[in-house]
Design an enzyme around this catalytic site. Structure first.
Site, PDB file in Angstrom:
ATOM      1  N   ASN A   9       0.859  -1.184   0.000  1.00 53.26           N
ATOM      2  CA  ASN A   9       0.000   0.000   0.000  1.00 53.26           C
ATOM      3  C   ASN A   9       0.893   1.231   0.000  1.00 53.26           C
ATOM      4  OD1 ASN A   9      -1.936   1.971   0.375  1.00 53.26           O
ATOM      5  ND2 ASN A   9      -2.369   1.438   2.505  1.00 53.26           N
ATOM      6  N   LYS A  11      -0.013   4.293  -0.194  1.00 44.63           N
ATOM      7  CA  LYS A  11      -0.649   5.433   0.465  1.00 44.63           C
ATOM      8  C   LYS A  11      -0.465   6.701  -0.407  1.00 44.63           C
ATOM      9  CE  LYS A  11      -0.047   3.106   4.839  1.00 44.63           C
ATOM     10  NZ  LYS A  11       0.246   3.199   6.282  1.00 44.63           N
ATOM     11  N   HIS A  93      -9.219   0.966   5.617  1.00 48.09           N
ATOM     12  CA  HIS A  93      -7.920   1.166   6.252  1.00 48.09           C
ATOM     13  C   HIS A  93      -8.071   2.134   7.414  1.00 48.09           C
ATOM     14  CE1 HIS A  93      -3.719   2.306   6.823  1.00 48.09           C
ATOM     15  NE2 HIS A  93      -3.397   1.204   6.164  1.00 48.09           N
ATOM     16  N   GLU A  95      -6.440   4.549   8.378  1.00 49.31           N
ATOM     17  CA  GLU A  95      -6.238   5.954   8.045  1.00 49.31           C
ATOM     18  C   GLU A  95      -7.477   6.551   7.379  1.00 49.31           C
ATOM     19  OE1 GLU A  95      -1.505   5.053   7.608  1.00 49.31           O
ATOM     20  OE2 GLU A  95      -2.692   5.413   5.793  1.00 49.31           O
ATOM     21  N   GLU A 163      -4.702  -5.103  10.881  1.00 46.17           N
ATOM     22  CA  GLU A 163      -3.678  -4.096  11.099  1.00 46.17           C
ATOM     23  C   GLU A 163      -3.910  -3.408  12.448  1.00 46.17           C
ATOM     24  OE1 GLU A 163      -1.868  -2.479   7.080  1.00 46.17           O
ATOM     25  OE2 GLU A 163      -3.767  -1.504   7.544  1.00 46.17           O
ATOM     26  N   GLY A 169       3.385   1.862  10.815  1.00 47.86           N
ATOM     27  CA  GLY A 169       4.397   2.885  10.619  1.00 47.86           C
ATOM     28  C   GLY A 169       5.154   3.302  11.861  1.00 47.86           C
ATOM     29  N   SER A 209       4.142  -2.415  10.230  1.00 50.64           N
ATOM     30  CA  SER A 209       5.598  -2.427  10.397  1.00 50.64           C
ATOM     31  C   SER A 209       6.227  -3.758   9.986  1.00 50.64           C
ATOM     32  CB  SER A 209       5.980  -2.080  11.844  1.00 50.64           C
ATOM     33  OG  SER A 209       5.561  -0.766  12.165  1.00 50.64           O
TER      34      SER A 209
END
Length: 250
Positions: A9, A11, A93, A95, A163, A169, A209
């Site tokens: 991904n 992003k 997701h 985000e 996730e 991240g 990660s």
């Protein structure tokens, strides 16, 4: 037998010169033993499809609208992704859930639209650090699955990515036991809702990660069928290491 999947991904990263990394990746894995997928920004979907035309690399969108068309400035429909050459779309997701206030109902509506357009869906679920520390992880996962997954899922058209939001991240990852606990729980919920056949056929990815240095141990965990990779998918060398680890896990 569930085919392993290494999904990247990108992003909000990547301009046209980044396609050189895709060429390099395809060259490094001309005949992959696992499925490889990359979700670039929408501006690069068509170009990436062309770049990987002679390679089995799958190209995905990062989101879609629940409507087929209309007055939704700045949005992109599932049909548009399909028309651009995408085969998959990532939905739900964290985000998107956090930055755009997407609810489970929103994710379910988008999934229905994507499946109707002929796309395969990667539906993301995961808990916050506060929820993890409050020992509410499995309740959160169960609620997200109940609300986000439509009833028309199969192993052919759906992938679920776990996730943990606090690991995305950050360089932090859950213990292998925690990853296994959640993936086994997701599998049991899928089997209970969709039956053993469908429940066992849907692939489960871990995301958060994932790097070449930790991929092998993650891929050895029960019910982990691959990974949804963020930053490490932007560079061919990094993503290639993860792909190799997944192939070695077969």
């Amino acid at each position: 037998m569930r085919r392993k999947l290494a999904a990247g991904n990108w992003k909000m990263n990547g301009l046209s010169d980044q396609l050189a990394e895709v060429e390099k990746l395809c060259g490094a894995h001309p005949n992959p033993k696992v499925e490889i997928m990359i979700a670039p920004p929408a501006t690069l979907i068509s170009s990436m499809v062309v770049t990987a035309a002679d390679h089995p690399l799958e190209v995905a969108g990062q989101d879609c609208h629940a409507k087929d068309s209309g007055a939704h400035t700045g949005d992109i429909s599932a049909a548009m992704l399909k028309d651009a050459g995408a085969s998959h779309v990532i939905l739900g997701h964290s985000e998107r859930r956090e930055d755009h206030d997407e609810t489970d109902d929103d994710v379910r509506a988008k999934a229905r639209a994507a499946l109707a357009a002929g796309l395969k869906v990667v539906i993301c679920i995961g808990e916050t650090l506060e929820e993890r520390e409050a020992a509410n992880t499995l309740d959160i996962i169960a609620g997200q699955m109940a609300g986000s997954l439509p009833d028309i899922l199969t192993g052919e058209n759906t992938i679920i990515a776990y996730e943990p939001i606090w690991a995305i991240g950050t360089g932090k990852i859950p213990t292998l036991e925690q990853i296994g606990e959640v993936h086994d729980f997701i599998r049991s919920k899928l089997e209970a809702r969709f039956g053993d056949g469908v429940g066992r056929s849907i692939r489960l990815l871990y995301g958060g990660s994932v790097k070449p240095s930790n991929a092998s141990e993650i891929f050895a965990v029960s019910n982990v069928d691959g990974a949804l990779v963020g930053g490490a998918s932007l560079k061919a060398d990094d993503f290639s290491g993860i792909i190799q680890a997944l192939e070695d896990a077969i």
